[in-house]
Design a protein around this motif. Structure first.
Motif, mmCIF file in Angstrom:
data_model
loop_
_atom_site.group_PDB
_atom_site.id
_atom_site.type_symbol
_atom_site.label_atom_id
_atom_site.label_comp_id
_atom_site.label_asym_id
_atom_site.label_seq_id
_atom_site.Cartn_x
_atom_site.Cartn_y
_atom_site.Cartn_z
ATOM 1 N N TYR A 246 0.838 -1.162 -0.177
ATOM 2 C CA TYR A 246 -0.114 0.151 0.175
ATOM 3 C C TYR A 246 1.001 1.474 -0.062
ATOM 4 O O TYR A 246 0.666 2.210 -0.669
ATOM 5 C CB TYR A 246 -0.936 -0.219 1.254
ATOM 6 C CG TYR A 246 -1.892 1.417 1.402
ATOM 7 C CD1 TYR A 246 -2.845 1.413 0.572
ATOM 8 C CD2 TYR A 246 -1.489 2.404 1.954
ATOM 9 C CE1 TYR A 246 -3.657 2.469 0.658
ATOM 10 C CE2 TYR A 246 -2.207 3.640 2.082
ATOM 11 C CZ TYR A 246 -3.321 3.527 1.275
ATOM 12 O OH TYR A 246 -4.035 4.879 1.281
ATOM 13 N N LEU A 247 1.837 1.111 0.834
ATOM 14 C CA LEU A 247 2.747 2.650 1.134
ATOM 15 C C LEU A 247 3.546 2.675 -0.287
ATOM 16 O O LEU A 247 3.727 3.875 -0.660
ATOM 17 C CB LEU A 247 3.554 2.382 2.179
ATOM 18 C CG LEU A 247 3.077 2.387 3.364
ATOM 19 C CD1 LEU A 247 4.010 2.013 4.725
ATOM 20 C CD2 LEU A 247 2.478 3.749 3.765
ATOM 21 N N GLN A 248 3.909 1.695 -0.663
ATOM 22 C CA GLN A 248 4.542 1.789 -2.070
ATOM 23 C C GLN A 248 4.073 2.439 -3.153
ATOM 24 O O GLN A 248 4.769 3.311 -4.155
ATOM 25 C CB GLN A 248 5.015 0.180 -2.370
ATOM 26 C CG GLN A 248 5.842 0.166 -3.913
ATOM 27 C CD GLN A 248 5.835 -1.016 -4.420
ATOM 28 O OE1 GLN A 248 5.953 -2.138 -3.748
ATOM 29 N NE2 GLN A 248 6.147 -1.241 -5.564
ATOM 30 N N PRO B 236 5.140 11.142 1.021
ATOM 31 C CA PRO B 236 5.898 10.595 2.067
ATOM 32 C C PRO B 236 5.443 9.150 2.426
ATOM 33 O O PRO B 236 6.531 8.727 3.129
ATOM 34 C CB PRO B 236 5.929 11.447 3.228
ATOM 35 C CG PRO B 236 4.314 11.821 3.186
ATOM 36 C CD PRO B 236 4.003 12.115 1.691
ATOM 37 N N PHE B 237 4.567 8.610 2.018
ATOM 38 C CA PHE B 237 4.246 7.384 2.299
ATOM 39 C C PHE B 237 5.227 6.386 1.974
ATOM 40 O O PHE B 237 5.538 5.330 2.621
ATOM 41 C CB PHE B 237 2.923 6.947 1.687
ATOM 42 C CG PHE B 237 1.681 7.958 2.196
ATOM 43 C CD1 PHE B 237 1.117 7.709 3.199
ATOM 44 C CD2 PHE B 237 1.441 9.003 1.142
ATOM 45 C CE1 PHE B 237 -0.036 8.559 3.772
ATOM 46 C CE2 PHE B 237 0.356 9.943 1.826
ATOM 47 C CZ PHE B 237 -0.260 9.776 2.923
ATOM 48 N N SER B 238 5.786 6.470 0.771
ATOM 49 C CA SER B 238 6.617 5.337 0.347
ATOM 50 C C SER B 238 8.221 5.802 0.688
ATOM 51 O O SER B 238 9.081 5.085 0.271
ATOM 52 C CB SER B 238 6.538 5.463 -1.404
ATOM 53 O OG SER B 238 7.065 6.637 -1.885
ATOM 54 N N ASP B 239 8.493 6.909 1.418
ATOM 55 C CA ASP B 239 9.688 6.998 1.955
ATOM 56 C C ASP B 239 10.210 5.764 2.979
ATOM 57 O O ASP B 239 9.271 5.336 3.813
ATOM 58 C CB ASP B 239 9.812 8.491 2.659
ATOM 59 C CG ASP B 239 9.647 9.542 1.586
ATOM 60 O OD1 ASP B 239 9.554 9.291 0.711
ATOM 61 O OD2 ASP B 239 9.194 10.507 2.099
ATOM 62 N N PRO B 240 11.389 5.501 2.866
ATOM 63 C CA PRO B 240 11.937 4.332 3.930
ATOM 64 C C PRO B 240 11.533 4.838 5.188
ATOM 65 O O PRO B 240 11.727 5.906 5.818
ATOM 66 C CB PRO B 240 13.642 4.340 3.682
ATOM 67 C CG PRO B 240 13.671 4.975 2.237
ATOM 68 C CD PRO B 240 12.498 5.939 1.989
ATOM 69 N N LEU C 161 -1.851 9.218 13.391
ATOM 70 C CA LEU C 161 -3.065 9.308 12.649
ATOM 71 C C LEU C 161 -4.034 8.133 12.834
ATOM 72 O O LEU C 161 -3.657 6.929 13.150
ATOM 73 C CB LEU C 161 -2.424 8.893 11.107
ATOM 74 C CG LEU C 161 -1.707 10.013 10.425
ATOM 75 C CD1 LEU C 161 -1.522 9.579 8.964
ATOM 76 C CD2 LEU C 161 -2.707 11.376 10.478
ATOM 77 N N GLN C 162 -5.050 8.621 13.331
ATOM 78 C CA GLN C 162 -6.270 7.736 13.853
ATOM 79 C C GLN C 162 -7.376 7.802 12.920
ATOM 80 O O GLN C 162 -7.738 8.996 12.299
ATOM 81 C CB GLN C 162 -6.275 7.724 15.091
ATOM 82 C CG GLN C 162 -5.242 7.312 16.136
ATOM 83 C CD GLN C 162 -4.844 5.902 16.046
ATOM 84 O OE1 GLN C 162 -5.886 5.026 15.774
ATOM 85 N NE2 GLN C 162 -3.640 5.507 16.433
ATOM 86 N N LEU C 163 -8.480 7.049 12.985
ATOM 87 C CA LEU C 163 -9.820 7.077 12.403
ATOM 88 C C LEU C 163 -10.702 7.037 13.576
ATOM 89 O O LEU C 163 -10.743 5.906 14.209
ATOM 90 C CB LEU C 163 -10.150 6.090 11.310
ATOM 91 C CG LEU C 163 -9.333 6.451 9.970
ATOM 92 C CD1 LEU C 163 -9.830 5.280 8.786
ATOM 93 C CD2 LEU C 163 -9.711 7.707 9.399
ATOM 94 N N CYS D 248 -4.014 8.822 3.458
ATOM 95 C CA CYS D 248 -3.919 8.648 4.983
ATOM 96 C C CYS D 248 -4.905 7.824 5.296
ATOM 97 O O CYS D 248 -4.507 6.742 6.371
ATOM 98 C CB CYS D 248 -4.269 10.063 5.400
ATOM 99 S SG CYS D 248 -2.702 11.341 5.336
ATOM 100 N N ARG D 249 -5.990 7.790 4.969
ATOM 101 C CA ARG D 249 -7.163 6.843 5.558
ATOM 102 C C ARG D 249 -6.699 5.533 5.210
ATOM 103 O O ARG D 249 -7.059 4.389 6.090
ATOM 104 C CB ARG D 249 -8.529 7.385 4.971
ATOM 105 C CG ARG D 249 -9.703 6.382 5.204
ATOM 106 C CD ARG D 249 -10.923 7.084 4.809
ATOM 107 N NE ARG D 249 -11.235 7.348 3.413
ATOM 108 C CZ ARG D 249 -12.108 8.011 2.693
ATOM 109 N NH1 ARG D 249 -12.869 8.844 3.325
ATOM 110 N NH2 ARG D 249 -12.019 8.169 1.531
ATOM 111 N N GLY D 250 -6.466 5.283 3.845
ATOM 112 C CA GLY D 250 -5.852 3.916 3.433
ATOM 113 C C GLY D 250 -4.861 3.441 4.454
ATOM 114 O O GLY D 250 -4.875 2.344 4.571
#
Length: 219
Positions: free
Chosen positions: A67-69, A74-78, A85-87, A190-192
């Motif tokens: 998913y991050l990839q 910034p999600f795919s950053d190492p 982050l919460q829902l 962010c939600r995912g």
């Protein structure tokens, strides 16, 4: 020795007598009373749920990394991580060990059941988001579908365990509530992230929950 069964014939006003053979009368006396069905053992559904949870656990980190990839920086950053982050619509799996260990069976199963109900609905939403944001990512979309189906399967296992233990099954609810369809791409990413992360955390907790129940109700 014969017994007689008496029946009043209302139409003709006559007394009718039917002799009952002695062997049948004796058989009636010897028949044991009908017994109620034997209770279902919770051991089998617990074992099935435990096996499924272990299988799910092997794939949760792969789902999160895939998913991050596909979300880009910034999600795919190492080393990306955003525990803050919460829902509000998705319960957190985090709980102190003391509280977790002291939970009664009903409360333990009810919390897990509620979490995986919410996860199935949230994974559907994330799948829809990613179909829009990353339509050319069949691997990610397939993993999200598989995760949702497995969550549904575990949800069914939880219901079977609760039924076997004589516990009420909570009614299915709409855990998502109102969804803002105008959310930005970043908000949906962010939600995912939160959903795929919590899917892993709840699966880890389910393995621990079911291991505890498995020891309590051995086959």
């Amino acid at each position: 020795m014969n017994e007689l069964i008496h029946r009043q014939d209302q139409e003709f006003g006559a007394d009718l007598w039917f002799p009952l053979p002695a062997p049948l009368c004796l058989l009636t006396l010897l028949l044991p009373p009908l017994s109620s069905a034997a209770p279902i053992s919770p051991a089998k559904p617990i074992s099935q749920a435990y096996s499924l949870a272990l299988y799910m656990q092997k794939n949760t980190s792969t789902l999160l990394q895939t998913y991050l990839q596909y979300q880009g920086s910034p999600f795919s950053d190492p080393g990306f991580s955003a525990p803050e982050l919460q829902l509000s619509s998705l319960p957190s799996a985090a709980v102190s060990f003391k509280i977790w260990h002291a939970l009664e069976d009903a409360e333990r199963l009810s919390r897990a059941q509620g979490a995986f109900l919410a996860l199935t609905q949230h994974l559907q939403l994330v799948g829809d988001d990613q179909t829009d944001l990353n339509p050319d990512s069949p691997i990610l979309l397939a993993q999200l579908r598989a995760a949702r189906l497995r969550a549904q399967g575990l949800l069914g296992n939880m219901a079977a365990i609760m039924t076997a233990l004589g516990l009420p099954i909570p009614p299915e609810e709409d855990t998502l509530g109102l969804v803002r369809f105008g959310a930005s791409a970043f908000e949906r990413k962010c939600r995912g992230y939160v959903v795929t992360r919590e899917y892993g955390h709840w699966t880890d907790r389910a393995v621990r929950d079911l291991a505890l129940l498995k020891a309590k109700y051995p086959e």
